[in-house]
Motif scaffolding. Structure first.
Motif, PDB file in Angstrom:
ATOM      1  N   LEU A  97     -38.068  -9.754  32.767  1.00  0.00           N
ATOM      2  CA  LEU A  97     -37.365 -10.781  32.012  1.00  0.00           C
ATOM      3  C   LEU A  97     -35.859 -10.635  32.177  1.00  0.00           C
ATOM      4  N   PRO A 146     -28.263 -20.735  20.303  1.00  0.00           N
ATOM      5  CA  PRO A 146     -29.516 -20.633  19.554  1.00  0.00           C
ATOM      6  C   PRO A 146     -30.116 -19.237  19.663  1.00  0.00           C
ATOM      7  N   SER A 147     -31.079 -18.966  18.802  1.00  0.00           N
ATOM      8  CA  SER A 147     -31.713 -17.656  18.771  1.00  0.00           C
ATOM      9  C   SER A 147     -32.314 -17.302  20.133  1.00  0.00           C
ATOM     10  N   GLY A 148     -32.099 -16.079  20.567  1.00  0.00           N
ATOM     11  CA  GLY A 148     -32.688 -15.601  21.808  1.00  0.00           C
ATOM     12  C   GLY A 148     -31.923 -15.971  23.059  1.00  0.00           C
ATOM     13  N   CYS A 149     -30.685 -16.467  22.910  1.00  0.00           N
ATOM     14  CA  CYS A 149     -29.957 -16.910  24.098  1.00  0.00           C
ATOM     15  C   CYS A 149     -29.191 -15.781  24.770  1.00  0.00           C
ATOM     16  N   GLY A 150     -29.208 -14.595  24.183  1.00  0.00           N
ATOM     17  CA  GLY A 150     -28.573 -13.451  24.840  1.00  0.00           C
ATOM     18  C   GLY A 150     -27.217 -13.062  24.276  1.00  0.00           C
ATOM     19  N   LYS A 151     -26.872 -13.552  23.096  1.00  0.00           N
ATOM     20  CA  LYS A 151     -25.576 -13.212  22.494  1.00  0.00           C
ATOM     21  C   LYS A 151     -25.506 -11.726  22.150  1.00  0.00           C
ATOM     22  N   SER A 152     -26.504 -11.259  21.403  1.00  0.00           N
ATOM     23  CA  SER A 152     -26.490  -9.854  21.002  1.00  0.00           C
ATOM     24  C   SER A 152     -26.512  -8.960  22.223  1.00  0.00           C
ATOM     25  N   THR A 153     -27.351  -9.324  23.188  1.00  0.00           N
ATOM     26  CA  THR A 153     -27.456  -8.515  24.394  1.00  0.00           C
ATOM     27  C   THR A 153     -26.095  -8.394  25.068  1.00  0.00           C
ATOM     28  N   GLU A 208     -23.442 -11.080  14.132  1.00  0.00           N
ATOM     29  CA  GLU A 208     -23.926 -11.848  12.976  1.00  0.00           C
ATOM     30  C   GLU A 208     -23.707 -11.107  11.665  1.00  0.00           C
ATOM     31  N   HIS A 215     -25.043 -17.468  15.174  1.00  0.00           N
ATOM     32  CA  HIS A 215     -25.769 -18.657  15.645  1.00  0.00           C
ATOM     33  C   HIS A 215     -25.400 -19.854  14.778  1.00  0.00           C
ATOM     34  N   TYR A 266     -34.566  -7.108  31.299  1.00  0.00           N
ATOM     35  CA  TYR A 266     -35.546  -6.247  30.635  1.00  0.00           C
ATOM     36  C   TYR A 266     -36.804  -6.333  31.467  1.00  0.00           C
ATOM     37  N   ALA A 326     -32.432 -11.547  30.633  1.00  0.00           N
ATOM     38  CA  ALA A 326     -31.903 -12.052  29.367  1.00  0.00           C
ATOM     39  C   ALA A 326     -30.511 -12.646  29.530  1.00  0.00           C
TER      40      ALA A 326
HETATM   41  N1  LIG Z   1     -35.328  -4.518  24.100  1.00  0.00           N
HETATM   42  C1  LIG Z   1     -35.703  -5.672  24.638  1.00  0.00           C
HETATM   43  N2  LIG Z   1     -36.756  -5.723  25.492  1.00  0.00           N
HETATM   44  C2  LIG Z   1     -37.142  -6.888  26.048  1.00  0.00           C
HETATM   45  N3  LIG Z   1     -36.554  -8.062  25.811  1.00  0.00           N
HETATM   46  C3  LIG Z   1     -35.508  -8.100  24.978  1.00  0.00           C
HETATM   47  C4  LIG Z   1     -35.024  -6.908  24.336  1.00  0.00           C
HETATM   48  N4  LIG Z   1     -33.982  -7.241  23.564  1.00  0.00           N
HETATM   49  C5  LIG Z   1     -33.818  -8.576  23.703  1.00  0.00           C
HETATM   50  N5  LIG Z   1     -34.722  -9.097  24.549  1.00  0.00           N
HETATM   51  C6  LIG Z   1     -34.829 -10.506  24.963  1.00  0.00           C
HETATM   52  O1  LIG Z   1     -33.588 -10.903  25.461  1.00  0.00           O
HETATM   53  C7  LIG Z   1     -33.289 -12.222  25.051  1.00  0.00           C
HETATM   54  C8  LIG Z   1     -31.929 -12.273  24.381  1.00  0.00           C
HETATM   55  O2  LIG Z   1     -31.997 -11.525  23.191  1.00  0.00           O
HETATM   56  P1  LIG Z   1     -30.759 -11.401  22.205  1.00  0.00           P
HETATM   57  O3  LIG Z   1     -31.108 -10.379  21.180  1.00  0.00           O
HETATM   58  O4  LIG Z   1     -29.521 -11.165  22.986  1.00  0.00           O
HETATM   59  O5  LIG Z   1     -30.712 -12.824  21.537  1.00  0.00           O
HETATM   60  P2  LIG Z   1     -29.663 -13.402  20.504  1.00  0.00           P
HETATM   61  O6  LIG Z   1     -28.928 -14.472  21.212  1.00  0.00           O
HETATM   62  O7  LIG Z   1     -28.855 -12.310  19.922  1.00  0.00           O
HETATM   63  O8  LIG Z   1     -30.595 -14.060  19.424  1.00  0.00           O
HETATM   64  P3  LIG Z   1     -30.497 -14.012  17.813  1.00  0.00           P
HETATM   65  O9  LIG Z   1     -29.568 -15.115  17.421  1.00  0.00           O
HETATM   66  O10 LIG Z   1     -31.889 -14.304  17.393  1.00  0.00           O
HETATM   67  O11 LIG Z   1     -30.013 -12.662  17.427  1.00  0.00           O
HETATM   68  C9  LIG Z   1     -34.416 -12.662  24.143  1.00  0.00           C
HETATM   69  O12 LIG Z   1     -35.258 -13.499  24.899  1.00  0.00           O
HETATM   70  C10 LIG Z   1     -35.116 -11.400  23.782  1.00  0.00           C
HETATM   71  O13 LIG Z   1     -36.486 -11.625  23.635  1.00  0.00           O
END
Ligand SMILES: Nc1ncnc2c1ncn2[C@@H]1O[C@H](COP(=O)(O)OP(=O)(O)OP(=O)(O)O)[C@@H](O)[C@H]1O
Ligand SMILES: [Mg+2]
Lengths: 362, 297
Positions: free
Chosen positions: A16, A37-44, A159, A192, A13, A18
């Motif tokens: 950044l 953990p939260s923010g580790c990039g699973k959803s991405t 989730e 998570h 991004y 991810a």
């Molecule tokens: N649209 C976006 N623009 C910029 N950064 C993003 C965007 N979407 C996600 N991120 C960043 O990418 C990283 C991974 O995000 P992601 O949503 O994959 O986390 P996650 O593992 O699914 O967390 P959670 O358990 O909280 O859902 C995070 O640091 C987030 O801040």
């Protein structure tokens, strides 16, 4: 045959990053859980597989076909979203049948598929309601129903249970597992919650900061964590970790208590700083332990706090100045401050390098 | 001492009742009454002569009134629908803009800041057949024409509609944009996964979601456009030769120029009926759309 293959997949991004080039092979019909953990990039990662997020680098293949540049509708996947994402203006029936209607399937086939899905998920009573008139659990089931009517090659779950209360979550967990046994599709499931990961997965993919830390069956991750992160993330309560230094055949914990080196430990040098890890299940008062054989180390510890859980009681004690948790089976009341004679099962202890956090195994 | 006291709720409501009576009710009743008299502003005594439904009968058999009525309905239909289309288009495009959107939004509001009178004068100048901007541009591009923008019946209606649309499309654009901002992103993503093309997503997900916003804008505008007297009056005054006569110009001419206030008031009541019908129609649609989204209650 719908295996999903990720090779060196990167997501950026702007500046950044991810997801940092992850590799993953998912077999046909496998239930894989991405956890971390939260923010580790699973959803991405999941959204890149779905096609909702551009892939910045690497390749995603579904069923042997590289899908990097295909829109979601050409990937034959279904996704269940965390907040369900139902269509608010459609009834449950319309929600369920929408994808088939868009695909211009014959009316009869749609009705049949919708009724079948409704039957599986127990939605028959709710078919003419709008999502606004449903409870969280019911919405959740509609979202799952919407995913299964299409008989997709791959199910993606992001989730799906995190908005439900604890009881419903346990119930839906079982439903999802049954569903998988019935449809036999490939499932990629993001959570998570390590309990969900342990109970559902054929294989767990544990992520951290956009990297994959360890891939394996739930028991592999539980019994052979590659590093302290995995050790403390998987399992509840988390693994106890105590700093120590290797001295000959034993480890001196925080300069005070000495325990023998576990047989499983790999090559260690004299004077190496390590973290000594063991689970609560491996530290039990004698007479209240599950297993009473194998190499063990016995130690007297005084209990500071107890958490009775029914069949077992969690004991908080202090070992070499660090708070550690132990378990007591067939529990009896224990007063705070009481000293008990504990048995530490050495076979199941872990040694990690203090600096890198990596497990040292033979 | 037995003094009858007014009930408390009535006393508390009294100020409001008095104000409403003075400002709304009395003028309303007065005008309704006068529509049953041959009231002429120049001869106040005519106010006391009751002629029953004479004015209404006269209007209903008056070809000029019906021409204005039909033209007004046409005007409302075209203007509202075009404003909706343009507003929707603008809102959808603005929603995609990622850079400078605030500024654009502010610019979008500019037409709403001007007095309709000024807008009328401005377009009267723009469409003037001698010195107007449009004809000058056409001529400098080599067309040797001087189109009678405000004289020809069709062109004049076009010009008025153009001005009205220019001034008020942003009402639609802003309300629809608000709808787009409020729109949850998840159902759109779900639709993508469910196999929708971008057009199908718009048709089946976005549009149903926007419907309540569109009907709110429609309701507001249908009330609004039913008072759009100023632009027409300034640009053509209903002329030339009644070619752009709408109900509003017809009424004001009858009432203030011909001084036949009784007749004008009767026209007013007939056209109020018209705008009430429009409003009810859109309000029904709005409620239906809200129920559709499960927002009713
Ligand atoms: N649209 C976006 N623009 C910029 N950064 C993003 C965007 N979407 C996600 N991120 C960043 O990418 C990283 C991974 O995000 P992601 O949503 O994959 O986390 P996650 O593992 O699914 O967390 P959670 O358990 O909280 O859902 C995070 O640091 C987030 O801040
Ligand atoms: Mg997430």
């Amino acid at each position: 045959m719908t295996e999903v293959t990720l090779s060196k997949v990167v997501k950026k991004y702007g500046a950044l990053q991810a997801v940092h080039g992850i590799d993953l092979d998912i077999k046909d019909g496998e239930f894989v859980v991405l956890v971390g953990p939260s923010g580790c990039g699973k959803s991405t990662t999941l959204r890149m597989i779905a096609g909702l997020e551009d892939i910045s680098g690497g390749e995603v293949a579904i069923g042997g076909r590289v899908v990097n540049d295909l829109p979601p509708r050409e990937r034959n996947i279904s996704m269940v979203f965390q907040n369900y994402a139902l269509y608010p203006h459609m009834t449950v029936r319309e929600n369920l049948g929408f994808s088939l209607k868009i695909a211009k399937r014959p009316e009869q086939e749609i009705v049949k598929a919708v009724d079948e899905a409704a039957g599986i998920l127990g939605l028959d009573e709710l078919m003419d309601r709008k999502p606004a008139a449903l409870s969280g659990g019911q919405r959740q089931r509609v979202a799952m129903g919407r995913a299964i009517v299409r008989h997709p090659d791959v199910f993606l779950f992001d989730e799906p249970l995190s908005n439900l209360d604890a009881k419903l979550r346990t119930q839906m967990r079982v439903e999802i597992k049954k569903l998988h046994q019935k449809v036999e599709s490939t499932i990629i499931y993001v959570t998570h919650d390590q309990v969900e990961a342990m109970t559902l997965a054929d294989r767990i993919v544990l992520m951290r900061d956009g990297h994959i830390v360890q891939v394996g069956t739930p028991l592999e991750l539980f019994n052979k964590p590659v590093d302290t992160f995995v050790a403390t993330f998987i399992g509840s309560p988390p693994m106890n970790l105590v700093d120590g230094v290797v001295q000959g055949d034993s480890i001196v914990l925080n300069g005070s208590v000495s325990v023998p080196l576990p047989v499983s430990a790999g090559k260690l040098t004299n004077g190496q700083a390590v973290k000594f890890g063991f689970r609560a299940d491996n530290l039990m008062p004698i007479g209240h332990a599950v297993e009473e054989e194998g190499a063990a180390h016995e130690v007297d510890l005084s209990v500071t706090l107890t958490e009775p859980l029914g069949t077992e009681t969690l004991l908080y004690t202090n070992m070499a100045g660090v708070e550690v948790q132990a378990k007591m089976f067939n529990p009896r009341p224990v007063a705070p401050g009481e000293q008990l004679h504990f048995r530490l099962t050495l076979d199941k202890c872990h040694v990690f390098d203090a600096k890198s956090g990596q497990a040292v195994r033979g | 001492m037995t003094r009858r006291r007014l009930p408390e709720w009535f006393v508390l409501l009294l100020p409001a009742i008095i104000v409403i009576a003075a400002v709304v009710l009395i003028p309303l009743l007065f005008s309704l009454y006068s529509s049953f008299t041959p009231y002429k502003l120049t001869r106040p005594s005519t106010l006391w002569k009751w002629v029953g439904t004479y004015n209404y009968e006269k209007i209903l058999s008056d070809a000029k009134f019906w021409a204005a009525f039909g033209r007004t309905v046409l005007f409302l239909t075209i203007v509202l629908n075009l404003e909706l289309l343009f507003g929707l288009g603008i809102a959808l495009m603005m929603n995609k803009v990622t850079w400078g959107q605030r500024t654009l939004r502010t610019i979008l509001m500019f037409p709403m800041m001007f007095s309709p009178i000024l807008v009328g004068f401005q377009f009267k100048f723009i469409f003037n057949d001698n010195i107007g901007l449009v004809n000058n541009v056409l001529q400098s591009m080599g067309f040797n024409v001087a189109l009678p923008w405000l004289v020809d019946a069709k062109l004049a209606m076009f010009s008025i509609m153009f001005a009205e649309i220019w001034m008020s499309t942003s009402v639609f654009a802003i309300l629809i944009l608000a709808g787009l901002f409020a729109m949850p992103r998840d159902p759109l993503e779900a639709a993508k996964v469910d196999g929708c093309t971008p057009w199908q997503s718009f048709r089946h997900i976005t549009l149903p979601f926007l419907m309540p916003f569109i009907y709110i804008a429609m309701t507001i505008r249908s009330l609004d456009v039913a008072r759009a007297y100023d632009i027409v009056q300034i640009m053509t005054g209903g002329g030339p030769a009644r070619r752009t006569e709408l109900l509003w110009t017809l009424m004001s001419r009858t009432g203030y120029v011909d001084a036949r206030m009784g007749l004008a008031n009767a026209m007013g009541y007939v056209s109020i009926l018209l705008s009430i019908l429009f409003t009810i129609y859109f309000f029904r649609k709005l409620s239906a759309a809200r129920a559709e989204l499960g927002m009713a209650g």
